[in-house]
Design an enzyme around this catalytic site. Structure first.
Site, mmCIF file in Angstrom:
data_model
loop_
_atom_site.group_PDB
_atom_site.id
_atom_site.type_symbol
_atom_site.label_atom_id
_atom_site.label_comp_id
_atom_site.label_asym_id
_atom_site.label_seq_id
_atom_site.Cartn_x
_atom_site.Cartn_y
_atom_site.Cartn_z
ATOM 1 C CG ASP A 87 -1.778 -0.868 1.448
ATOM 2 O OD1 ASP A 87 -2.611 -1.330 0.229
ATOM 3 O OD2 ASP A 87 -2.648 -1.492 2.308
ATOM 4 C CG ASN A 139 -4.382 5.524 3.195
ATOM 5 O OD1 ASN A 139 -5.539 5.695 2.975
ATOM 6 N ND2 ASN A 139 -3.554 5.318 3.708
ATOM 7 C CD GLU A 140 -3.479 8.105 7.134
ATOM 8 O OE1 GLU A 140 -2.417 8.185 6.625
ATOM 9 O OE2 GLU A 140 -4.072 7.937 7.350
ATOM 10 N NE ARG A 152 -5.538 22.173 27.323
ATOM 11 C CZ ARG A 152 -4.682 23.498 27.191
ATOM 12 N NH1 ARG A 152 -3.449 23.398 27.321
ATOM 13 N NH2 ARG A 152 -4.945 24.494 26.556
ATOM 14 C CG ASP A 176 -1.411 12.039 22.358
ATOM 15 O OD1 ASP A 176 -0.768 12.530 23.447
ATOM 16 O OD2 ASP A 176 -0.831 10.786 22.236
ATOM 17 C CB ALA A 183 -3.943 9.863 23.653
HETATM 18 P P1 NAD Z 1 3.759 1.878 6.886
HETATM 19 O O1 NAD Z 1 4.737 0.840 6.038
HETATM 20 O O2 NAD Z 1 4.194 1.894 8.460
HETATM 21 O O3 NAD Z 1 2.250 0.496 6.817
HETATM 22 C C1 NAD Z 1 0.770 0.757 8.002
HETATM 23 C C2 NAD Z 1 0.344 0.060 7.391
HETATM 24 O O4 NAD Z 1 -0.907 -0.154 6.857
HETATM 25 C C3 NAD Z 1 0.515 -0.819 6.095
HETATM 26 O O5 NAD Z 1 0.204 -2.337 6.398
HETATM 27 C C4 NAD Z 1 -0.215 -1.339 4.798
HETATM 28 O O6 NAD Z 1 -0.407 -2.372 3.997
HETATM 29 C C5 NAD Z 1 -1.375 -0.317 6.063
HETATM 30 N N1 NAD Z 1 -2.492 0.300 4.550
HETATM 31 C C6 NAD Z 1 -2.289 1.583 3.907
HETATM 32 N N2 NAD Z 1 -3.127 2.393 4.290
HETATM 33 C C7 NAD Z 1 -4.009 1.477 3.815
HETATM 34 C C8 NAD Z 1 -5.923 1.666 3.541
HETATM 35 N N3 NAD Z 1 -6.755 2.282 2.725
HETATM 36 N N4 NAD Z 1 -6.496 0.709 4.735
HETATM 37 C C9 NAD Z 1 -5.837 -0.352 5.601
HETATM 38 N N5 NAD Z 1 -4.228 -0.385 5.643
HETATM 39 C C10 NAD Z 1 -3.346 0.330 5.072
HETATM 40 O O7 NAD Z 1 3.697 2.921 6.373
HETATM 41 P P2 NAD Z 1 2.834 3.535 4.652
HETATM 42 O O8 NAD Z 1 3.364 2.206 4.115
HETATM 43 O O9 NAD Z 1 3.836 4.465 3.820
HETATM 44 O O10 NAD Z 1 1.619 3.865 4.742
HETATM 45 C C11 NAD Z 1 1.478 4.840 5.496
HETATM 46 C C12 NAD Z 1 -0.005 4.613 5.438
HETATM 47 O O11 NAD Z 1 0.513 4.170 7.826
HETATM 48 C C13 NAD Z 1 -0.573 6.119 6.548
HETATM 49 O O12 NAD Z 1 -1.158 6.688 5.181
HETATM 50 C C14 NAD Z 1 -1.544 5.093 7.514
HETATM 51 O O13 NAD Z 1 -2.666 5.653 7.496
HETATM 52 C C15 NAD Z 1 -0.702 4.392 8.035
HETATM 53 N N6 NAD Z 1 -0.616 4.687 9.232
HETATM 54 C C16 NAD Z 1 -1.442 3.982 10.350
HETATM 55 C C17 NAD Z 1 -1.086 3.916 11.595
HETATM 56 C C18 NAD Z 1 -1.580 2.658 12.830
HETATM 57 O O14 NAD Z 1 -2.308 1.656 12.003
HETATM 58 N N7 NAD Z 1 -1.420 2.523 13.910
HETATM 59 C C19 NAD Z 1 0.244 4.338 12.013
HETATM 60 C C20 NAD Z 1 0.307 5.362 11.116
HETATM 61 C C21 NAD Z 1 0.300 5.122 9.758
#
Ligand code: NAD
Length: 269
Positions: free
Chosen positions: A45, A122-123, A148, A150, A185
């Site tokens: 992804d 995504n976001e 207020r 994270d 949080a």
């Molecule tokens: P990464 O390597 O940390 O991978 C993050 C995971 O998110 C991977 O397993 C990927 O398959 C999954 N992912 C990405 N988009 C998805 C979607 N639309 N639906 C379901 N799973 C999805 O980082 P990356 O590959 O560069 O991806 C960046 C994304 O990681 C950000 O857009 C964010 O959504 C996600 N992210 C998730 C967390 C968390 O779940 N706690 C934390 C930080 C970022």
């Protein structure tokens, strides 16, 4: 038809990239990294997010498809063993397209500097490495709350299964043109109060984040993170642009969610 292939860069993904490129050129498709009609991402992804941002300037002309070389991806949903089938399907163009909504982020600096506009698949998230983020949240021009904690995450429907899901947000079907705000949080006590629930805003409802303390903070757009200070507003709403995914077989959203989070194994479809 013109196509481009973006690889994650590991040996497996690079091999698949070479194989697909050679086969598709043999089918008389033209390799064109500047103005492709179809972008094939090979990796995960993250690779598809990278591909999306590489062609974000021509979303109305470029469609995306993802081949995964690691775990099943949410966007990267074709398996290496299905490569021949995929190549034949691509060669038989025209292909069907499904469109998903995107998030527009406009960052306005203090002191009248030039604003930045971003599009997220995504976001976006606003968070701080030190202490708490303090910001006013406005929805549709009205003060909603002072946050207020994270940080806040604002996601698209197709991004609702990513970071948003980990924050306890709802999974939203991409036919609902909307954005979702989830808290990270939040501090809630007699002094500070937030709604505490994820909020889903429809198209044309804009939310504006106004940082209140003078600490630096991070703004993340999909996989890119930048540090900011002196930001007046961060405005988020459903973008007018949409992302277009090439579809060569039906793979409905809820099935995708089921296979990503429930089925626990990669299955033939
Ligand atoms: P990464 O390597 O940390 O991978 C993050 C995971 O998110 C991977 O397993 C990927 O398959 C999954 N992912 C990405 N988009 C998805 C979607 N639309 N639906 C379901 N799973 C999805 O980082 P990356 O590959 O560069 O991806 C960046 C994304 O990681 C950000 O857009 C964010 O959504 C996600 N992210 C998730 C967390 C968390 O779940 N706690 C934390 C930080 C970022």
């Amino acid at each position: 038809m013109r196509f481009a292939i973006l690889s994650k860069g590991d040996i497996t993904s690079n091999d698949i990239r070479t194989k697909m490129k050679n086969y598709l050129c043999e089918f008389d498709l033209e390799y064109d990294e500047i103005e492709p009609d179809l972008v094939i991402s090979v990796g995960g992804d993250g690779t598809l997010l990278h591909a999306f941002h590489s062609y974000v300037h021509r979303l109305n002309k470029t469609a995306f498809i993802g081949v995964h070389t690691g775990h099943l991806g949410f966007y990267a949903d074709w398996m290496p063993k299905e490569l021949e089938k995929l190549i034949i399907e691509i060669a038989k163009t025209p292909f069907q397209v499904v469109e998903y909504p995107l998030l527009e982020i406009v960052i306005q600096p203090k002191n009248g500097g030039e604003e930045e506009r971003h599009i997220a698949l995504n976001e976006t998230s606003v968070k701080t490495p030190e202490g708490s983020v303090v910001l006013d949240l406005e929805i549709k021009g009205e003060h909603f709350e002072t946050f207020r904690g994270d940080g806040l995450c604002i996601s698209t429907p197709s991004g609702s299964t990513a970071y948003n899901k980990a924050l306890g947000g709802a999974i939203i079907h991409p036919s609902l043109e909307s954005i979702q705000i989830t808290e990270m949080a939040s501090i809630n006590n007699r002094v500070f109060r937030t709604v505490g629930s994820p909020l889903i805003l429809p198209k044309h409802h804009t939310c504006v984040l106004k940082p209140l303390n003078d600490r630096s903070f991070f703004i993340t757009v999909d996989h890119f993170t930048k540090t900011y200070k002196d930001v007046k507003t961060i405005q988020c709403r459903v973008a007018r642009e949409k992302v277009r995914f090439a579809r060569f077989r039906p793979f409905p959203f809820w099935k995708r969610v089921h296979e990503s989070f429930i089925a626990g194994e990669q299955r033939e479809r």
